[in-house]
Design a protein around this motif. Structure first.
Motif, PDB file in Angstrom:
ATOM      1  N   ASP A   1     -22.237 -15.152 -15.783  1.00 13.72           N
ATOM      2  CA  ASP A   1     -22.959 -16.050 -16.694  1.00 13.72           C
ATOM      3  C   ASP A   1     -22.077 -16.597 -17.812  1.00 13.72           C
ATOM      4  O   ASP A   1     -22.530 -17.403 -18.629  1.00 13.72           O
ATOM      5  CB  ASP A   1     -24.184 -15.358 -17.284  1.00 13.72           C
ATOM      6  N   GLY A   2     -20.830 -16.165 -17.877  1.00 11.05           N
ATOM      7  CA  GLY A   2     -19.906 -16.683 -18.872  1.00 11.05           C
ATOM      8  C   GLY A   2     -20.129 -16.166 -20.272  1.00 11.05           C
ATOM      9  O   GLY A   2     -19.459 -16.614 -21.212  1.00 11.05           O
ATOM     10  N   LYS A   3     -21.017 -15.195 -20.442  1.00 12.68           N
ATOM     11  CA  LYS A   3     -21.297 -14.681 -21.779  1.00 12.68           C
ATOM     12  C   LYS A   3     -20.350 -13.554 -22.192  1.00 12.68           C
ATOM     13  O   LYS A   3     -20.142 -13.309 -23.374  1.00 12.68           O
ATOM     14  CB  LYS A   3     -22.743 -14.178 -21.854  1.00 12.68           C
ATOM     15  N   LYS A   4     -19.813 -12.871 -21.197  1.00 13.11           N
ATOM     16  CA  LYS A   4     -18.912 -11.769 -21.492  1.00 13.11           C
ATOM     17  C   LYS A   4     -17.664 -11.866 -20.620  1.00 13.11           C
ATOM     18  O   LYS A   4     -17.669 -12.490 -19.551  1.00 13.11           O
ATOM     19  CB  LYS A   4     -19.595 -10.411 -21.256  1.00 13.11           C
ATOM     20  N   ALA A   5     -16.613 -11.265 -21.102  1.00 12.89           N
ATOM     21  CA  ALA A   5     -15.391 -11.115 -20.330  1.00 12.89           C
ATOM     22  C   ALA A   5     -14.911  -9.689 -20.501  1.00 12.89           C
ATOM     23  O   ALA A   5     -15.282  -8.990 -21.455  1.00 12.89           O
ATOM     24  CB  ALA A   5     -14.327 -12.111 -20.794  1.00 12.89           C
ATOM     25  N   TYR A   6     -14.086  -9.263 -19.571  1.00 10.24           N
ATOM     26  CA  TYR A   6     -13.551  -7.907 -19.582  1.00 10.24           C
ATOM     27  C   TYR A   6     -12.040  -8.008 -19.508  1.00 10.24           C
ATOM     28  O   TYR A   6     -11.490  -8.789 -18.729  1.00 10.24           O
ATOM     29  CB  TYR A   6     -14.109  -7.104 -18.410  1.00 10.24           C
ATOM     30  N   VAL A   7     -11.339  -7.229 -20.332  1.00 10.03           N
ATOM     31  CA  VAL A   7      -9.884  -7.298 -20.387  1.00 10.03           C
ATOM     32  C   VAL A   7      -9.298  -5.903 -20.206  1.00 10.03           C
ATOM     33  O   VAL A   7      -9.739  -4.949 -20.855  1.00 10.03           O
ATOM     34  CB  VAL A   7      -9.403  -7.933 -21.710  1.00 10.03           C
ATOM     35  N   SER A   8      -8.349  -5.786 -19.279  1.00  9.85           N
ATOM     36  CA  SER A   8      -7.676  -4.502 -19.109  1.00  9.85           C
ATOM     37  C   SER A   8      -6.631  -4.338 -20.197  1.00  9.85           C
ATOM     38  O   SER A   8      -5.874  -5.254 -20.515  1.00  9.85           O
ATOM     39  CB  SER A   8      -7.041  -4.402 -17.720  1.00  9.85           C
ATOM     40  N   LEU A   9      -6.609  -3.164 -20.794  1.00  5.44           N
ATOM     41  CA  LEU A   9      -5.631  -2.769 -21.803  1.00  5.44           C
ATOM     42  C   LEU A   9      -4.842  -1.631 -21.174  1.00  5.44           C
ATOM     43  O   LEU A   9      -5.092  -0.455 -21.422  1.00  5.44           O
ATOM     44  CB  LEU A   9      -6.339  -2.341 -23.094  1.00  5.44           C
ATOM     45  N   GLN A  10      -3.914  -1.990 -20.309  1.00  3.81           N
ATOM     46  CA  GLN A  10      -3.366  -1.069 -19.330  1.00  3.81           C
ATOM     47  C   GLN A  10      -2.726   0.164 -19.941  1.00  3.81           C
ATOM     48  O   GLN A  10      -3.105   1.296 -19.635  1.00  3.81           O
ATOM     49  CB  GLN A  10      -2.365  -1.800 -18.433  1.00  3.81           C
ATOM     50  N   GLU A  11      -1.720  -0.027 -20.776  1.00  6.08           N
ATOM     51  CA  GLU A  11      -1.003   1.126 -21.326  1.00  6.08           C
ATOM     52  C   GLU A  11      -1.932   2.052 -22.107  1.00  6.08           C
ATOM     53  O   GLU A  11      -1.701   3.260 -22.181  1.00  6.08           O
ATOM     54  CB  GLU A  11       0.145   0.657 -22.225  1.00  6.08           C
ATOM     55  N   ALA A  12      -2.989   1.488 -22.688  1.00  3.83           N
ATOM     56  CA  ALA A  12      -3.924   2.278 -23.490  1.00  3.83           C
ATOM     57  C   ALA A  12      -5.000   2.966 -22.664  1.00  3.83           C
ATOM     58  O   ALA A  12      -5.835   3.681 -23.226  1.00  3.83           O
ATOM     59  CB  ALA A  12      -4.574   1.388 -24.548  1.00  3.83           C
ATOM     60  N   ASN A  13      -5.019   2.745 -21.330  1.00  2.00           N
ATOM     61  CA  ASN A  13      -6.030   3.360 -20.467  1.00  2.00           C
ATOM     62  C   ASN A  13      -7.436   2.959 -20.910  1.00  2.00           C
ATOM     63  O   ASN A  13      -8.322   3.799 -21.100  1.00  2.00           O
ATOM     64  CB  ASN A  13      -5.893   4.888 -20.475  1.00  2.00           C
ATOM     65  N   ALA A  14      -7.633   1.646 -21.052  1.00  2.00           N
ATOM     66  CA  ALA A  14      -8.900   1.161 -21.591  1.00  2.00           C
ATOM     67  C   ALA A  14      -9.241  -0.213 -21.020  1.00  2.00           C
ATOM     68  O   ALA A  14      -8.379  -0.914 -20.474  1.00  2.00           O
ATOM     69  CB  ALA A  14      -8.838   1.084 -23.119  1.00  2.00           C
ATOM     70  N   ILE A  15     -10.508  -0.570 -21.163  1.00  2.00           N
ATOM     71  CA  ILE A  15     -10.999  -1.919 -20.867  1.00  2.00           C
ATOM     72  C   ILE A  15     -11.782  -2.393 -22.081  1.00  2.00           C
ATOM     73  O   ILE A  15     -12.575  -1.648 -22.662  1.00  2.00           O
ATOM     74  CB  ILE A  15     -11.888  -1.946 -19.613  1.00  2.00           C
ATOM     75  N   GLY A  16     -11.531  -3.627 -22.481  1.00  2.00           N
ATOM     76  CA  GLY A  16     -12.257  -4.223 -23.589  1.00  2.00           C
ATOM     77  C   GLY A  16     -13.384  -5.115 -23.089  1.00  2.00           C
ATOM     78  O   GLY A  16     -13.211  -5.860 -22.122  1.00  2.00           O
ATOM     79  N   ILE A  17     -14.536  -5.021 -23.741  1.00  2.00           N
ATOM     80  CA  ILE A  17     -15.680  -5.883 -23.433  1.00  2.00           C
ATOM     81  C   ILE A  17     -15.716  -6.983 -24.490  1.00  2.00           C
ATOM     82  O   ILE A  17     -15.897  -6.712 -25.681  1.00  2.00           O
ATOM     83  CB  ILE A  17     -17.005  -5.104 -23.445  1.00  2.00           C
ATOM     84  N   ILE A  18     -15.535  -8.229 -24.055  1.00  2.00           N
ATOM     85  CA  ILE A  18     -15.484  -9.362 -24.974  1.00  2.00           C
ATOM     86  C   ILE A  18     -16.836 -10.055 -24.994  1.00  2.00           C
ATOM     87  O   ILE A  18     -17.347 -10.475 -23.944  1.00  2.00           O
ATOM     88  CB  ILE A  18     -14.387 -10.357 -24.553  1.00  2.00           C
ATOM     89  N   ASP A  19     -17.428 -10.175 -26.153  1.00  2.00           N
ATOM     90  CA  ASP A  19     -18.660 -10.941 -26.346  1.00  2.00           C
ATOM     91  C   ASP A  19     -18.265 -12.351 -26.755  1.00  2.00           C
ATOM     92  O   ASP A  19     -17.753 -12.565 -27.858  1.00  2.00           O
ATOM     93  CB  ASP A  19     -19.525 -10.288 -27.418  1.00  2.00           C
ATOM     94  N   LEU A  20     -18.475 -13.318 -25.863  1.00  2.00           N
ATOM     95  CA  LEU A  20     -18.008 -14.677 -26.117  1.00  2.00           C
ATOM     96  C   LEU A  20     -18.960 -15.467 -27.005  1.00  2.00           C
ATOM     97  O   LEU A  20     -18.630 -16.583 -27.421  1.00  2.00           O
ATOM     98  CB  LEU A  20     -17.781 -15.407 -24.786  1.00  2.00           C
ATOM     99  N   ASN A  21     -20.110 -14.916 -27.314  1.00  2.00           N
ATOM    100  CA  ASN A  21     -20.978 -15.542 -28.312  1.00  2.00           C
ATOM    101  C   ASN A  21     -20.532 -15.166 -29.725  1.00  2.00           C
ATOM    102  O   ASN A  21     -20.414 -16.022 -30.600  1.00  2.00           O
ATOM    103  CB  ASN A  21     -22.440 -15.123 -28.093  1.00  2.00           C
ATOM    104  N   ASP A  22     -20.272 -13.866 -29.921  1.00  2.00           N
ATOM    105  CA  ASP A  22     -19.866 -13.389 -31.243  1.00  2.00           C
ATOM    106  C   ASP A  22     -18.359 -13.395 -31.434  1.00  2.00           C
ATOM    107  O   ASP A  22     -17.869 -13.171 -32.544  1.00  2.00           O
ATOM    108  CB  ASP A  22     -20.381 -11.960 -31.462  1.00  2.00           C
ATOM    109  N   MET A  23     -17.610 -13.590 -30.329  1.00  2.00           N
ATOM    110  CA  MET A  23     -16.139 -13.537 -30.367  1.00  2.00           C
ATOM    111  C   MET A  23     -15.659 -12.194 -30.911  1.00  2.00           C
ATOM    112  O   MET A  23     -14.817 -12.103 -31.815  1.00  2.00           O
ATOM    113  CB  MET A  23     -15.581 -14.699 -31.187  1.00  2.00           C
ATOM    114  N   THR A  24     -16.196 -11.124 -30.329  1.00  2.00           N
ATOM    115  CA  THR A  24     -15.803  -9.766 -30.707  1.00  2.00           C
ATOM    116  C   THR A  24     -15.355  -9.010 -29.458  1.00  2.00           C
ATOM    117  O   THR A  24     -15.598  -9.444 -28.320  1.00  2.00           O
ATOM    118  CB  THR A  24     -16.965  -9.002 -31.359  1.00  2.00           C
ATOM    119  N   ILE A  25     -14.728  -7.866 -29.680  1.00  2.00           N
ATOM    120  CA  ILE A  25     -14.287  -7.027 -28.575  1.00  2.00           C
ATOM    121  C   ILE A  25     -14.624  -5.576 -28.866  1.00  2.00           C
ATOM    122  O   ILE A  25     -14.451  -5.095 -29.986  1.00  2.00           O
ATOM    123  CB  ILE A  25     -12.773  -7.199 -28.306  1.00  2.00           C
ATOM    124  N   GLU A  26     -15.140  -4.901 -27.868  1.00  2.00           N
ATOM    125  CA  GLU A  26     -15.382  -3.466 -27.935  1.00  2.00           C
ATOM    126  C   GLU A  26     -14.478  -2.790 -26.914  1.00  2.00           C
ATOM    127  O   GLU A  26     -14.475  -3.168 -25.736  1.00  2.00           O
ATOM    128  CB  GLU A  26     -16.846  -3.134 -27.635  1.00  2.00           C
TER     129      GLU A  26
END
Length: 628
Positions: free
Chosen positions: A309-334
């Motif tokens: 739906d284009g509302k969220k994106a997911y980004v791999s943070l490889q060395e940190a052993n993590a994935i970030g959840i990007i909220d494209l409405n608020d332009m934030t990352i968890e």
């Protein structure tokens, strides 16, 4: 102790070779013949041997055959990323590939791709390219709207949406800001430059939202090797209207735009870098770097995948052993830590010294998932994320977290200790020639900092995983990859992509799951995973993420040739350094880095295709995927 060190367990039942190239399928007629992953059942049936969880039998057998192949050159391009990231342009019916060796984009026509397999897929070069180049510098707008010139270095990533192409190019100095270059593509796939937009440092990956209204760029922000400069990682977001990109990208900052979903937290609980680091580390995020580096410097965005739906994106943070959840409405990352794989439950080959497949479980050893490529798909209206769990370390001149287990107890190295349990396993395994060979991180393992490693953490998990939209794991392929590869390839398994020497990556990260793509064929959804070092291609039915099945194994490589190159050299084939690339052309595909799935509806020959970019051999290989 012998029970903890079960050797040579190659027992995957019902593996059948179906092509002379190493293809295999899993025959699970009665629901008992499937290979079981961590949480998925891999027979044709479900848990009771009668019906699959989704009411359909699985897996269906697939024919995966090479129908075309392109080579970017010979000795002059081997080991230089001459065919790294691939895409598909439907209008021109062309595959696109970044050729970093020549800093150009290869446009490979697939308009006449056949439906019959090529005669010799190892050496076939039936496909040709018309390349276009990009400038060595571009003019971009800065935050004040003032034009500035950016000197460009290497192109890292390419994305295509409709007839719009985006090319992510790092700065001439990798720690400087880079740019994303936009082109309109004509009916032949040739590009007309439109605009360049400033990004953060080391733009490593670019992708479009499904509707083409956004381009997202993962700015990895790696340090220079001496840590004199260490840029922050970030995400650039470029708005696009009617194929016209905005002059400026919005930036998602990994400090000021970070959020936490824990309802018990107040803003002041993470308003300092130290507090953010402690919160993230408590969820399994790994931090490794010199004292004084910030969270935003430590987190290095690698790869982005969009929700449908284009509302969220997911980004791999490889060395940190993590994935970030990007909220494209608020332009934030968890940022969500991925936890660790328990190698006391699964088995791995941790040494290259015996030069044979030998598998053991190791209580106290854990794998960091550390995904490189990720992809998304839908099931029951929900988003699920696929990850290729390659693993990576921070290994620079001024700081390195990477050691072998033997270095931990070496008086001339770390001069520390293993716990009694780990020391007993170490001794029983063959010591320096056994578990001592495995590379692990110094950033984890000695939790109380008393000089004793109570646990060991290795890079990557030698698997692929499926995560739900909250980054909870719902499936992992366990130890499938190594055991299936060993069963098919024998002593050639876990070979490097720089020489034919079996088992020589077992002490590192195994075959290294690097590339992953997902696509639908006749109502079933499949994941295709490429292993960068060994060249294996695995296919799984992931239609239902809670009932996953292994389907096929392929490897388009000849392990009988004799060659050696070093991709850390300026000239990987330098004979003065003892290299010999004379038989690379006869060796097949080396170093699969990316996979692009093309649906049957878009395919030039009417069947689903896989386009694979192989960075070491500089080849682009096109597989046709059909049901048998």
């Amino acid at each position: 102790m012998k029970d903890q060190l079960k050797k040579l367990k190659l027992g995957l039942v019902a593996l059948a070779v179906v092509t002379a190239l190493g293809g295999c399928t899993l025959d699970g007629d009665d629901g008992q013949d499937g290979a079981t992953g961590a949480q998925g059942i891999a027979g044709t049936d479900g848990t009771d041997g009668t019906n699959g969880v989704d009411g359909q039998s699985l897996p269906r057998e697939l024919a995966i055959e090479v129908v075309g192949r392109f080579s970017a050159g010979g000795v002059e391009i081997y080991g230089k990323s001459a065919a790294e990231i691939v895409q598909f342009h439907a209008t021109s019916q062309s595959a696109f590939a970044i050729n970093a060796a020549l800093n150009q984009v290869e446009v490979i026509s697939l308009s006449s791709i056949p439906t019959a397999a090529v005669g010799n897929p190892i050496t076939d070069t039936s496909l040709t390219s018309q390349a276009f180049t990009f400038p060595s510098s571009v003019s971009v707008k800065d935050a004040d709207g003032i034009d500035q010139t950016v000197a460009l270095g290497v192109a890292n990533s390419i994305a295509i949406n409709g007839d719009l192409l985006a090319l992510a190019v790092e700065g001439e100095t990798k720690t400087d800001n880079g740019a994303v270059l936009f082109y309109s593509l004509d009916a032949l796939g040739q590009g007309t430059f439109l605009k360049a937009v400033l990004t953060g440092a080391l733009p490593d990956m670019v992708t479009f939202s499904e509707d083409g209204s956004l381009a997202l760029i993962a700015n990895e922000g790696e340090p220079d090797s001496d840590y004199d400069v260490d840029p922050e990682g970030s995400i650039s977001v470029v708005s696009i209207t009617d194929m016209v990109p905005a002059d400026l990208a919005q930036t998602i900052n990994l400090t000021t735009d970070m959020v936490f979903s824990n309802d018990t937290l107040d803003d002041e609980d993470y308003d300092t870098d130290e507090e953010r680091r402690a919160l993230l580390a408590s969820t399994g995020v790994k931090f490794a770097g010199p004292d004084g580096t910030s969270v935003a410097q430590d987190l290095e965005p690698e790869y982005i995948a969009m929700s449908a739906d284009g509302k969220k994106a997911y980004v791999s943070l490889q060395e940190a052993n993590a994935i970030g959840i990007i909220d494209l409405n608020d332009m934030t990352i968890e940022v969500k830590g991925l936890g660790f794989k328990d190698w006391g439950t699964y088995e791995l080959d941790f040494t290259n010294k015996d030069e044979i497949p030998s598998f053991s479980n190791v209580p106290g050893l854990f794998g960091m998932y550390q995904p490189d490529t990720i992809a998304t798909y839908q099931w029951n209206g929900a988003t699920f994320i696929l990850s290729a769990n390659e693993g990576d370390s921070k290994d620079w001149n001024a700081y390195s977290e990477e050691v072998r287990v033997e270095d931990i107890i070496d008086p001339d190295e770390l001069n520390m200790q293993l716990s009694d349990e780990l020391q007993a396993i170490y001794d029983a395994s063959g010591a320096d020639d056994g578990l001592g060979r495995l590379k692990v991180t110094t950033a984890l393992g000695d939790a109380d900092q008393d000089g004793v490693y109570e646990a060991l953490y290795a890079y990557g998990s030698r698997s692929f995983s499926i995560w739900d939209q909250n980054i909870n794991q719902v499936f992992d392929s366990g130890d499938d990859f190594e055991k299936i590869s060993a069963a098919i390839l024998g002593n050639d398994f876990n070979s490097a992509h720089t020489e034919n020497k079996g088992d020589n990556r077992s002490d590192d990260k195994g075959g290294e799951p690097e590339a992953i793509a997902v696509g639908e064929i006749n109502g079933r959804t499949y994941a295709f995973i490429g292993l960068e070092r060994s060249g294996d291609l695995f296919t799984y039915d992931v239609t239902n993420p809670f009932n996953v099945a292994f389907v096929a194994h392929n490897n388009n490589r000849d392990f009988n040739t004799d060659f050696e190159l070093d991709d850390d050299l300026d000239n990987p084939c330098d004979e003065a350094e003892g290299m010999d690339c004379s038989e690379v052309a006869e060796s097949g595909d080396l170093g699969p880095e990316s996979i692009k799935f093309v649906s049957a509806e878009q395919s030039p020959n009417g069947n689903a295709l896989l386009i694979i970019g192989n960075e070491v051999s500089g080849t682009v290989t096109v597989y046709q995927v059909t049901e048998k």
